[in-house]
Motif scaffolding. Structure first.
Motif, PDB file in Angstrom:
ATOM      1  N   ALA A 115     -24.046  -6.952 -15.930  1.00 39.55           N
ATOM      2  CA  ALA A 115     -22.874  -6.634 -15.122  1.00 39.55           C
ATOM      3  C   ALA A 115     -22.743  -5.131 -14.894  1.00 39.55           C
ATOM      4  O   ALA A 115     -22.222  -4.696 -13.858  1.00 39.55           O
ATOM      5  N   GLU A 116     -23.208  -4.321 -15.832  1.00 36.31           N
ATOM      6  CA  GLU A 116     -23.112  -2.867 -15.671  1.00 36.31           C
ATOM      7  C   GLU A 116     -23.999  -2.388 -14.528  1.00 36.31           C
ATOM      8  O   GLU A 116     -23.639  -1.458 -13.797  1.00 36.31           O
ATOM      9  N   ASP A 117     -25.177  -2.996 -14.368  1.00 36.81           N
ATOM     10  CA  ASP A 117     -26.042  -2.643 -13.243  1.00 36.81           C
ATOM     11  C   ASP A 117     -25.356  -2.952 -11.926  1.00 36.81           C
ATOM     12  O   ASP A 117     -25.428  -2.170 -10.967  1.00 36.81           O
ATOM     13  N   VAL A 118     -24.701  -4.094 -11.850  1.00 36.95           N
ATOM     14  CA  VAL A 118     -24.003  -4.487 -10.628  1.00 36.95           C
ATOM     15  C   VAL A 118     -22.886  -3.493 -10.313  1.00 36.95           C
ATOM     16  O   VAL A 118     -22.748  -3.026  -9.183  1.00 36.95           O
ATOM     17  N   GLU A 119     -22.094  -3.158 -11.329  1.00 40.02           N
ATOM     18  CA  GLU A 119     -20.980  -2.238 -11.114  1.00 40.02           C
ATOM     19  C   GLU A 119     -21.477  -0.856 -10.696  1.00 40.02           C
ATOM     20  O   GLU A 119     -20.892  -0.216  -9.808  1.00 40.02           O
ATOM     21  N   ARG A 120     -22.556  -0.398 -11.312  1.00 39.99           N
ATOM     22  CA  ARG A 120     -23.095   0.918 -10.969  1.00 39.99           C
ATOM     23  C   ARG A 120     -23.579   0.962  -9.520  1.00 39.99           C
ATOM     24  O   ARG A 120     -23.343   1.926  -8.795  1.00 39.99           O
ATOM     25  N   LEU A 121     -24.251  -0.082  -9.079  1.00 40.73           N
ATOM     26  CA  LEU A 121     -24.743  -0.135  -7.704  1.00 40.73           C
ATOM     27  C   LEU A 121     -23.583  -0.180  -6.710  1.00 40.73           C
ATOM     28  O   LEU A 121     -23.641   0.464  -5.658  1.00 40.73           O
ATOM     29  N   LEU A 122     -22.539  -0.909  -7.031  1.00 42.83           N
ATOM     30  CA  LEU A 122     -21.389  -0.980  -6.129  1.00 42.83           C
ATOM     31  C   LEU A 122     -20.646   0.350  -6.083  1.00 42.83           C
ATOM     32  O   LEU A 122     -20.138   0.741  -5.028  1.00 42.83           O
ATOM     33  N   ASN A 123     -20.586   1.044  -7.205  1.00 39.82           N
ATOM     34  CA  ASN A 123     -19.932   2.360  -7.216  1.00 39.82           C
ATOM     35  C   ASN A 123     -20.697   3.368  -6.383  1.00 39.82           C
ATOM     36  O   ASN A 123     -20.112   4.315  -5.855  1.00 39.82           O
ATOM     37  N   ASN A 124     -22.013   3.171  -6.259  1.00 41.93           N
ATOM     38  CA  ASN A 124     -22.798   4.070  -5.404  1.00 41.93           C
ATOM     39  C   ASN A 124     -22.456   3.886  -3.936  1.00 41.93           C
ATOM     40  O   ASN A 124     -22.668   4.798  -3.131  1.00 41.93           O
ATOM     41  N   GLY A 125     -21.936   2.697  -3.575  1.00 44.02           N
ATOM     42  CA  GLY A 125     -21.479   2.477  -2.209  1.00 44.02           C
ATOM     43  C   GLY A 125     -22.541   2.005  -1.254  1.00 44.02           C
ATOM     44  O   GLY A 125     -22.278   1.249  -0.338  1.00 44.02           O
ATOM     45  N   LYS A 126     -23.790   2.482  -1.398  1.00 44.10           N
ATOM     46  CA  LYS A 126     -24.853   2.132  -0.468  1.00 44.10           C
ATOM     47  C   LYS A 126     -26.081   1.682  -1.259  1.00 44.10           C
ATOM     48  O   LYS A 126     -26.941   2.505  -1.592  1.00 44.10           O
TER      49      LYS A 126
ATOM     50  N   ARG B  53     -27.218  -7.230   1.047  1.00 42.56           N
ATOM     51  CA  ARG B  53     -27.332  -6.901  -0.369  1.00 42.56           C
ATOM     52  C   ARG B  53     -25.977  -6.457  -0.944  1.00 42.56           C
ATOM     53  O   ARG B  53     -25.623  -6.817  -2.077  1.00 42.56           O
ATOM     54  N   LEU B  54     -25.237  -5.675  -0.163  1.00 46.34           N
ATOM     55  CA  LEU B  54     -23.928  -5.226  -0.626  1.00 46.34           C
ATOM     56  C   LEU B  54     -22.978  -6.407  -0.796  1.00 46.34           C
ATOM     57  O   LEU B  54     -22.280  -6.519  -1.819  1.00 46.34           O
ATOM     58  N   ASN B  55     -22.948  -7.307   0.182  1.00 49.23           N
ATOM     59  CA  ASN B  55     -22.081  -8.483   0.086  1.00 49.23           C
ATOM     60  C   ASN B  55     -22.500  -9.374  -1.080  1.00 49.23           C
ATOM     61  O   ASN B  55     -21.652  -9.939  -1.781  1.00 49.23           O
ATOM     62  N   TRP B  56     -23.816  -9.490  -1.281  1.00 47.28           N
ATOM     63  CA  TRP B  56     -24.294 -10.306  -2.393  1.00 47.28           C
ATOM     64  C   TRP B  56     -23.865  -9.704  -3.731  1.00 47.28           C
ATOM     65  O   TRP B  56     -23.455 -10.426  -4.640  1.00 47.28           O
ATOM     66  N   LEU B  57     -23.931  -8.384  -3.844  1.00 51.94           N
ATOM     67  CA  LEU B  57     -23.495  -7.724  -5.073  1.00 51.94           C
ATOM     68  C   LEU B  57     -21.999  -7.928  -5.309  1.00 51.94           C
ATOM     69  O   LEU B  57     -21.563  -8.125  -6.446  1.00 51.94           O
ATOM     70  N   LEU B  58     -21.207  -7.877  -4.238  1.00 57.32           N
ATOM     71  CA  LEU B  58     -19.768  -8.096  -4.375  1.00 57.32           C
ATOM     72  C   LEU B  58     -19.487  -9.519  -4.874  1.00 57.32           C
ATOM     73  O   LEU B  58     -18.656  -9.723  -5.768  1.00 57.32           O
ATOM     74  N   HIS B  59     -20.187 -10.492  -4.284  1.00 60.81           N
ATOM     75  CA  HIS B  59     -19.996 -11.880  -4.728  1.00 60.81           C
ATOM     76  C   HIS B  59     -20.510 -12.065  -6.151  1.00 60.81           C
ATOM     77  O   HIS B  59     -19.923 -12.813  -6.944  1.00 60.81           O
ATOM     78  N   LEU B  60     -21.617 -11.389  -6.477  1.00 63.60           N
ATOM     79  CA  LEU B  60     -22.160 -11.500  -7.826  1.00 63.60           C
ATOM     80  C   LEU B  60     -21.186 -10.924  -8.850  1.00 63.60           C
ATOM     81  O   LEU B  60     -20.979 -11.508  -9.927  1.00 63.60           O
ATOM     82  N   ARG B  61     -20.582  -9.783  -8.516  1.00 61.86           N
ATOM     83  CA  ARG B  61     -19.604  -9.202  -9.434  1.00 61.86           C
ATOM     84  C   ARG B  61     -18.443 -10.171  -9.649  1.00 61.86           C
ATOM     85  O   ARG B  61     -17.967 -10.337 -10.779  1.00 61.86           O
TER      86      ARG B  61
END
Length: 428
Positions: free
Chosen positions: A34-45, A231-239
């Motif tokens: 989950a930390e990898d997911v959060e870090r990628l989303l915080n990067n924004g892109k 990929r961004l939408n998938w990360l949001l749903h994954l989170r």
């Protein structure tokens, strides 16, 4: 750090609507952090390549929908591409017979075979890269027809390569990396064909080439944005799924804590009452006996007074561990009934069988050799055990009477000298 097994995201098979075929999908066995997911989303892109195992999970999750798009596009292009025969007849009429053979008897059957093979290919990544092949064949066919024709309209017709690039990038929505490779191949085919055409066609071929490049740049940028957003939408749903999973785990832990004794890690009184009611109701319906084993640690107050409460707690844990090792049937439940009392529910066991199990428990706890210097019964920790069985379908049988019978048997065991088993069977 929170990790989640990726099994919820596994896609082992997929049946595209309208095609009636089963497609194996890759499995993702590594945990999702989950930390990898959060870090990628915080990067924004997020980049177009996620860290492992996120990349595998993304490909697996998106694979069925991508395959659906490929299959629909493949069937569509197998028929729509033949509409170019009208353009062949108007712009390169001297090559119409060749165009007819290439499109109807080579490309169309090849596309249909390719559609079928896609459904048999397990690797979602490989399916993406294989899309390059049919698009390259289509472009090569158009380029060859233009180079082979002597018609003055053959030069302008070379711009048809732009429609193939547009279809691949916009309709099929190829992933950016294979789309970039395909677009480079298309430009190379255009340049190769243009070089081999008469020089007087340069005033037409140059703007046609610019049109092709502009089409490729615009649609390739669209591929990039589409994949990035996917990929961004998938990360949001994954989170969101990870948060829900963590919430479910927390609720399950809370539920388990409410049904178990924190010290001994066996069931608590509440769980025992619920389980006994369930077992009782089942045997009322299906027949068979319900048995209780009530266990009391002998002279436990004296043990606590001599060795202290921490050692008393350790003693109870050891007794609970011995009980769990010796009662492991599918319908068995062990619970802490009181301070130093434990109780076990056995499903469908006869009085003789339960008496034997209770005797093994008594010997097992005695065999722990926990020193008990103040015991008047034995030099080590021992237990007294009361056993009772009852048939729930018998007249007047109730769980309360069964518990009372087990308690009475325990009382007799303690009065009879402790460190012994007393059994009571009751018809009602």
């Amino acid at each position: 750090m929170t990790a989640l097994s990726a099994s919820p995201f596994q896609s082992t098979e997929f049946t595209p609507s309208g095609f009636g075929v089963t497609v194996p999908g890759p499995e993702v066995d590594e945990p999702i952090d989950a930390e990898d997911v959060e870090r990628l989303l915080n990067n924004g892109k997020p980049s177009l390549r996620l860290p492992e195992p996120l990349e595998k999970a993304f490909i697996t999750d998106e694979g069925p929908q991508r395959l659906r798009t490929m299959l629909i596009s493949g069937v569509l292009v197998a028929f729509m591409f033949n509409w170019l025969l009208v353009s062949d007849w108007l712009l390169v009429p001297d090559q119409f017979d060749l165009a007819l053979r290439l499109r109807l008897f080579l490309f169309t059957p090849g596309i249909l075979v390719g559609v079928f093979l896609l459904t048999r290919l397990a690797s979602a990544a490989m399916r993406e890269w294989l899309l390059i092949f049919p698009a390259t064949v289509a472009c090569a066919m158009n380029a060859w027809l233009c180079m082979s024709s002597t018609d003055p309209m053959a030069g302008p017709y070379l711009s048809s390569l732009a429609t193939i690039a547009m279809f691949s990038n916009s309709v099929v929505r190829m992933r950016f990396a294979p789309a970039a490779v395909l677009d480079a191949i298309i430009i190379a085919l255009f340049v190769g064909a243009a070089i081999n055409m008469p020089a007087n066609l340069a005033p037409i071929l140059i703007p046609a080439g610019l049109l092709l490049v502009c089409t490729i740049v615009f649609t390739l940028y669209g591929c990039y944005c589409q994949e990035r957003d996917d990929r961004l939408n998938w990360l949001l749903h994954l989170r969101e799924r990870l948060l829900l999973k963590n919430l479910e785990d927390a609720n399950q832990e809370l539920h388990d804590a409410s049904r178990s004794d924190m010290l001994t890690e066996v069931a608590n009184r509440r769980h025992f009452d619920e389980h006994l009611a369930e077992v009782w109701a089942r045997h009322q319906r299906d027949g068979g006996e319900v048995a209780l084993i009530m266990i009391d640690v002998d002279h436990f107050k004296a043990y606590n007074d001599r060795y202290g409460h921490p050692m008393g707690d350790a003693c109870l844990k050891a007794v609970a561990g011995a009980l769990k090792r010796r009662l492991r049937g599918p319908g068995d439940l062990i619970a802490r009934y009181g301070g130093e009392e434990f109780i076990a529910v056995l499903s469908g066991a006869s009085l003789q069988t339960v008496h034997g199990a209770a005797e093994r428990i008594r010997r097992g706890i005695e065999g722990l050799n926990l020193l008990h210097a103040t015991s008047s019964t034995h030099a080590v920790v021992t237990v007294s055990i009361g056993v009772a069985t009852m048939n729930p379908s018998a007249p007047g049988a109730t769980t309360t009477r069964l518990i009372s019978a087990a308690d009475e048997a325990l009382y007799r065991a303690k009065n009879g000298g402790r460190n012994r088993v007393v059994a009571m069977g009751m018809d009602a």
